[in-house]
Design a protein around this motif. Structure first.
Motif, short mmCIF file in Angstrom:
data_model
loop_
_atom_site.label_atom_id
_atom_site.label_comp_id
_atom_site.label_asym_id
_atom_site.label_seq_id
_atom_site.Cartn_x
_atom_site.Cartn_y
_atom_site.Cartn_z
N ILE A 23 0.97 -1.25 0.09
CA ILE A 23 0.01 -0.07 0.16
C ILE A 23 1.01 1.03 0.04
CG2 ILE A 23 -2.03 -1.18 1.17
CD1 ILE A 23 -0.89 0.12 3.84
N TYR A 65 -9.87 3.01 5.41
CA TYR A 65 -8.86 1.86 5.83
C TYR A 65 -8.45 2.37 7.26
CZ TYR A 65 -5.70 -1.61 5.00
OH TYR A 65 -4.96 -2.91 4.97
N LYS A 75 -5.59 -7.27 4.27
CA LYS A 75 -4.86 -7.11 2.92
C LYS A 75 -6.26 -7.09 1.96
CE LYS A 75 -1.63 -9.51 -0.24
NZ LYS A 75 -0.63 -10.69 -0.10
N TYR A 76 -7.19 -7.69 2.05
CA TYR A 76 -8.46 -8.03 1.36
C TYR A 76 -9.18 -6.41 1.40
CZ TYR A 76 -13.25 -9.13 -0.29
OH TYR A 76 -14.37 -9.20 -1.01
N LYS A 104 -7.18 -4.27 -0.89
CA LYS A 104 -7.77 -4.64 -2.41
C LYS A 104 -8.85 -3.94 -2.77
CE LYS A 104 -7.68 -8.37 -5.59
NZ LYS A 104 -7.57 -9.81 -5.57
N LYS A 139 -9.19 -0.36 -3.24
CA LYS A 139 -8.20 -0.12 -4.32
C LYS A 139 -6.91 0.77 -3.83
CE LYS A 139 -11.62 -0.21 -7.96
NZ LYS A 139 -12.36 0.43 -8.86
N GLU A 197 -3.88 -0.78 -3.08
CA GLU A 197 -2.64 -1.45 -3.36
C GLU A 197 -1.88 -0.75 -4.33
OE1 GLU A 197 -3.22 -6.22 -2.18
OE2 GLU A 197 -4.04 -5.45 -4.22
#
Length: 415
Positions: free
Chosen positions: A150, A349, A398-399, A402, A405, A407
């Motif tokens: 990230i 996040y 991590k999911y 993703k 968006k 990453e």
């Protein structure tokens, strides 16, 4: 030699052998089933501990347990500090400062309010519960986000917050303990304590880190060249002990030692060729071992009787902690940092990322040792918060990156 000492030493070696072997196996399993290894370590600790199979009982090794907790957390923070680029940190210093101070206080109050309503305990002890679990866990977040692709801004904010908010969490916790014991509370005095504890740790870490790195780098002062990994451990231990002696944050000092080590060029230090690569290999093995020890021993020492007694009420408090306290803390602090230019996806996040772990566990243990009223209840909620946040938040980090968006393509790190 005393026979009891020999027996204790043999028992300790047996325990360490079991923990390390189980840790290796569980690490392999975690990669296959995509569950954070620390969750499996805790579960294994519960199973082999006194609560179930009673294969491991660590109650007679109190001093060694404290050494593992203190050194393990300090060395993991050192590793986190090495991941921080000072130029990137400068972009988000306001965010980190707000999250690690005001954010911790907001989380304490919101969680404390729900604990007060649900457990029907005195408000001061409900606040104490909120303070204990308010800080995030570097021993989980550092290894987790080191492996994630990230943005450096987001990654280093999360890692740095986990280092800086430990001091705030501990200060608020013991300020509340003082009030509960009949003392008085002063906003100015508490802020001064926070500045002294955190700032003092940064100063000690910067001095020790610079001297340690200077001794192993190229140049006329590099009399210890070739011992980079060994010097790192000495610097972490030295910075932690010195900080403790003068009453400042040892964890902050260890983190700062890592920042100096990871930003040698800024301090005009030139590492000997090949030394950083050798240090990296040694450090990764050491981090792996201390994480196995910290979290498996945490499972071994969990009080399942207290957890089973309060699990329903604890679950409600933890849900409020995760879905209300953290988002409110982020939304009332992060948007004020205009320089960082956070977007809505990054803020979302940050709202989800707040794993609980070793520092709250250590604080809860200290409250029990001090025989603070409701300490067993606080310990039970802390244990559940650790299990739940590590299981659901760490495993989905991590999911979610993703999905949001966030990453980015990995870049080659230039030392």
């Amino acid at each position: 030699m005393d026979v009891n000492v020999v027996e204790q030493a043999n028992n300790l070696m047996r325990i360490l052998a079991i923990i390390i072997f189980l840790g290796i196996v569980l690490t392999k399993i975690s990669k296959r089933i995509n569950i954070p290894d620390v969750v499996l370590y805790i579960a294994a600790g519960i199973i082999v501990g006194p609560a179930v199979l009673n294969i491991i009982d660590f109650s007679e090794f109190g001093v060694i347990n404290q050494v593992i907790l203190a050194f393990g957390a300090a060395y993991i923070l050192f590793d986190g500090g090495r991941e921080i680029a000072i130029n990137v940190l400068n972009e988000v210093k306001v965010t980190i400062g707000l999250l690690a101070t005001v954010g911790v206080l907001i989380s304490t109050v919101v969680t404390g309010f729900f604990a007060w309503q649900i457990f029907h305990i005195d408000f001061i002890y409900a606040l104490l519960l909120g303070a204990v679990i308010a800080s995030t866990d570097p021993s989980v977040l550092v290894p987790l986000f080191k492996r994630m692709n990230i943005s450096p801004k987001l990654k280093q904010t999360i890692i740095a917050e986990s280092a800086f908010n430990d001091a705030a969490g501990a200060i608020i916790t013991f300020a509340i303990v003082g009030i509960a014991a009949g003392g008085s509370f002063s906003v100015g005095g508490s802020l001064l304590d926070l500045l002294k504890t955190a700032g003092g740790g940064i100063l000690v870490g910067a001095i020790v880190g610079y001297i340690g790195n200077r001794l192993v780098c190229e140049g006329k002062f590099g009399v210890c060249r070739g011992f980079t990994a060994e010097m790192a451990i000495a610097a972490v231990l030295g910075a932690y002990v010195i900080s403790d002696l003068i009453g400042v944050s040892g964890f902050m000092a260890a983190f700062t030692v890592g920042m100096v080590s990871g930003n040698k060029s800024i301090f005009k230090l030139s590492a000997m060729e090949g030394s950083d690569e050798a240090h990296e290999q040694f450090k990764d093995v050491t981090i792996s071992l201390v994480r196995m020890l910290i979290f498996m021993l945490l499972g071994v020492q969990m009080n399942l009787e207290i957890i089973s007694q309060y699990w329903g009420e604890s679950l409600i408090v933890i849900l409020a902690f995760v879905f209300l306290a953290r988002p409110i803390s982020v939304l009332l602090t992060v948007p004020f940092d205009r320089k960082a230019k956070w977007n809505i996806r990054e803020i979302a996040y940050l709202c989800w990322t707040r794993e609980t772990g070793v520092i709250p566990a250590a604080l809860a243990g200290m409250l029990i040792t001090m025989k603070i009223p409701n300490a067993e209840l606080i310990s039970a909620v802390t244990s559940m918060a650790i299990i739940i946040t590590l299981t659901f938040q760490a495993s989905t980090a991590k999911y979610l990156a993703k999905v949001l968006k966030l990453e980015v393509k990995p870049k080659i790190k230039v030392q």
